[in-house]
Scaffold this active site. Structure first.
Site, PDB file in Angstrom:
ATOM      1  N   ASP A  12      42.301  46.679  51.642  1.00 59.58           N
ATOM      2  CA  ASP A  12      43.465  46.064  52.267  1.00 59.58           C
ATOM      3  C   ASP A  12      44.780  46.576  51.696  1.00 59.58           C
ATOM      4  O   ASP A  12      44.803  47.270  50.678  1.00 59.58           O
ATOM      5  CB  ASP A  12      43.381  44.524  52.159  1.00 59.58           C
ATOM      6  CG  ASP A  12      42.841  44.044  50.828  1.00 59.58           C
ATOM      7  OD1 ASP A  12      42.883  44.827  49.855  1.00 59.58           O
ATOM      8  OD2 ASP A  12      42.375  42.905  50.742  1.00 59.58           O
ATOM      9  N   GLU A  32      40.796  35.880  55.956  1.00 59.95           N
ATOM     10  CA  GLU A  32      41.062  34.501  55.560  1.00 59.95           C
ATOM     11  C   GLU A  32      40.161  33.532  56.343  1.00 59.95           C
ATOM     12  O   GLU A  32      39.655  33.880  57.416  1.00 59.95           O
ATOM     13  CB  GLU A  32      42.534  34.158  55.851  1.00 59.95           C
ATOM     14  CG  GLU A  32      43.544  35.001  55.071  1.00 59.95           C
ATOM     15  CD  GLU A  32      43.687  34.579  53.602  1.00 59.95           C
ATOM     16  OE1 GLU A  32      42.733  34.017  53.029  1.00 59.95           O
ATOM     17  OE2 GLU A  32      44.756  34.842  53.038  1.00 59.95           O
ATOM     18  N   ASN A  75      39.787  30.548  48.261  1.00 56.70           N
ATOM     19  CA  ASN A  75      39.431  29.951  49.557  1.00 56.70           C
ATOM     20  C   ASN A  75      38.243  30.671  50.205  1.00 56.70           C
ATOM     21  O   ASN A  75      37.935  30.437  51.366  1.00 56.70           O
ATOM     22  CB  ASN A  75      40.640  29.959  50.504  1.00 56.70           C
ATOM     23  CG  ASN A  75      41.122  31.366  50.831  1.00 56.70           C
ATOM     24  OD1 ASN A  75      40.516  32.348  50.398  1.00 56.70           O
ATOM     25  ND2 ASN A  75      42.200  31.468  51.585  1.00 56.70           N
ATOM     26  N   HIS A 133      38.022  33.959  50.735  1.00 57.87           N
ATOM     27  CA  HIS A 133      38.310  35.190  51.489  1.00 57.87           C
ATOM     28  C   HIS A 133      37.715  36.419  50.808  1.00 57.87           C
ATOM     29  O   HIS A 133      37.581  36.461  49.580  1.00 57.87           O
ATOM     30  CB  HIS A 133      39.806  35.353  51.803  1.00 57.87           C
ATOM     31  CG  HIS A 133      40.689  35.738  50.658  1.00 57.87           C
ATOM     32  ND1 HIS A 133      41.988  35.289  50.537  1.00 57.87           N
ATOM     33  CD2 HIS A 133      40.494  36.549  49.589  1.00 57.87           C
ATOM     34  CE1 HIS A 133      42.533  35.805  49.458  1.00 57.87           C
ATOM     35  NE2 HIS A 133      41.655  36.567  48.862  1.00 57.87           N
TER      36      HIS A 133
HETATM   37  C1  F6R Z   1      41.900  42.591  47.037  1.00 59.75           C
HETATM   38  C2  F6R Z   1      41.194  41.678  47.934  1.00 59.75           C
HETATM   39  C3  F6R Z   1      41.145  40.211  47.700  1.00 59.75           C
HETATM   40  C4  F6R Z   1      40.935  39.825  46.245  1.00 59.75           C
HETATM   41  C5  F6R Z   1      40.948  38.310  46.084  1.00 59.75           C
HETATM   42  C6  F6R Z   1      40.791  37.889  44.649  1.00 59.75           C
HETATM   43  O1  F6R Z   1      41.800  43.916  47.502  1.00 59.75           O
HETATM   44  O2  F6R Z   1      40.665  42.136  48.896  1.00 59.75           O
HETATM   45  O3  F6R Z   1      40.105  39.662  48.474  1.00 59.75           O
HETATM   46  O4  F6R Z   1      39.723  40.357  45.797  1.00 59.75           O
HETATM   47  O5  F6R Z   1      42.156  37.801  46.573  1.00 59.75           O
HETATM   48  O6  F6R Z   1      41.937  38.271  43.930  1.00 59.75           O
HETATM   49  P1  F6R Z   1      41.979  38.174  42.353  1.00 59.75           P
HETATM   50  O7  F6R Z   1      41.011  39.166  41.842  1.00 59.75           O
HETATM   51  O8  F6R Z   1      43.398  38.540  41.993  1.00 59.75           O
HETATM   52  O9  F6R Z   1      41.617  36.775  42.003  1.00 59.75           O
END
Ligand code: F6R
Length: 250
Positions: A67, A143, A136, A138
């Site tokens: 992403d 989302e 959440n 994701h």
């Molecule tokens: C990042 C991504 C997100 C993160 C998720 C957890 O490329 O795709 O899904 O893996 O938001 O983020 P952290 O690791 O910062 O808790």
């Protein structure tokens, strides 16, 4: 599915780095699906150390990131392209032209989504897809919602995601409201998925994803349908799975 429970963040990072390195050694021209966020930082650091020690090379590896924030330039210090350069690509011998992150500044977002899907298809999908997970549930920036979206798309970030990621920006208002994300279809097309979870604030998400119903309200729950998922977590993040009697390897 195999679950590795490690004592702490460093243990999780080392285990994950081992699994990714094994893939690169086994298949030097593999396609790695990569993630950003705080969870994989230690994993990248460990792989950089082993690479610089001369253990293996990324010269033939191709990569596709999950992403990118919409509206951020690749040089913005919170863009995911910048994250990948500074945490990983700048320290290894991967060829710049073999690394791929959606273009956050694309003038035509629909065309950018189509280009990214076509690119992933042309690479034959990821051999190994690294994932983190939001509180959440994701994965990528898919989302919670009413449907699983199959293809790369522009997503409105959930308020909870904006809250969670505000820590990286000077102010909450600076967090972009939209992102490009690989869809669930591309993620699920990876031959192997490596999901990392760390910290007590991920315990509910890990439990819901693997012990709850398969629902787009918890996007990570779709991973129950993949036949080669490895979950690596620390004790705090896996505590609810363990309490529920799910078998883990140590
Ligand atoms: C990042 C991504 C997100 C993160 C998720 C957890 O490329 O795709 O899904 O893996 O938001 O983020 P952290 O690791 O910062 O808790």
């Amino acid at each position: 599915m195999r679950i590795y429970m490690e004592a702490d963040y460093d243990g999780m990072s080392r285990r994950a780095a081992n699994l990714i390195s094994a893939e690169v050694i086994r298949k030097p021209d593999c396609v790695l699906g990569l993630a950003t966020g705080s969870t994989p930082v230690g994993t990248y650091k460990q792989m950089v150390a082993w690479h610089q020690h001369g253990d293996f090379s990324f010269k033939e590896v191709r990569s596709v990131n999950l992403d990118e924030y919409r509206g951020l330039a690749p040089t913005h210090d919170q863009s995911y392209r910048y994250f990948m350069q500074t945490n990983f690509f700048d320290h290894i011998d991967i060829l710049p032209e073999n690394t791929n992150v959606p273009d956050g500044l694309a003038a035509d977002p629909e065309a950018e989504c189509a280009r990214y899907d076509q690119l992933i298809r042309s690479l034959g999908y990821a051999d190994l897809q690294l994932l983190g997970m939001g509180r959440n549930g994701h994965i990528g920036f898919n989302e919670p919602g009413k449907n699983f979206v199959k293809e790369t798309h522009v997503v409105d970030l959930a308020e909870s995601t904006i809250d969670a990621n505000a820590r990286f920006f000077a102010a909450r208002d600076d967090v972009p409201r939209q992102a490009f994300t690989m869809g669930i279809g591309c993620i699920m097309a990876a031959r192997r998925i490596l999901l990392l979870v760390s910290g007590a604030d991920k315990a509910d998400a890990a439990y819901n994803a693997f012990c709850g119903p398969i629902t787009p309200e918890c996007p990570g729950s779709i991973l129950q349908l993949h036949n080669d998922v490895v979950l690596v977590g620390d004790k705090a993040a896996l505590s609810k799975l363990v309490d529920a009697g799910v078998k883990v390897s140590e």
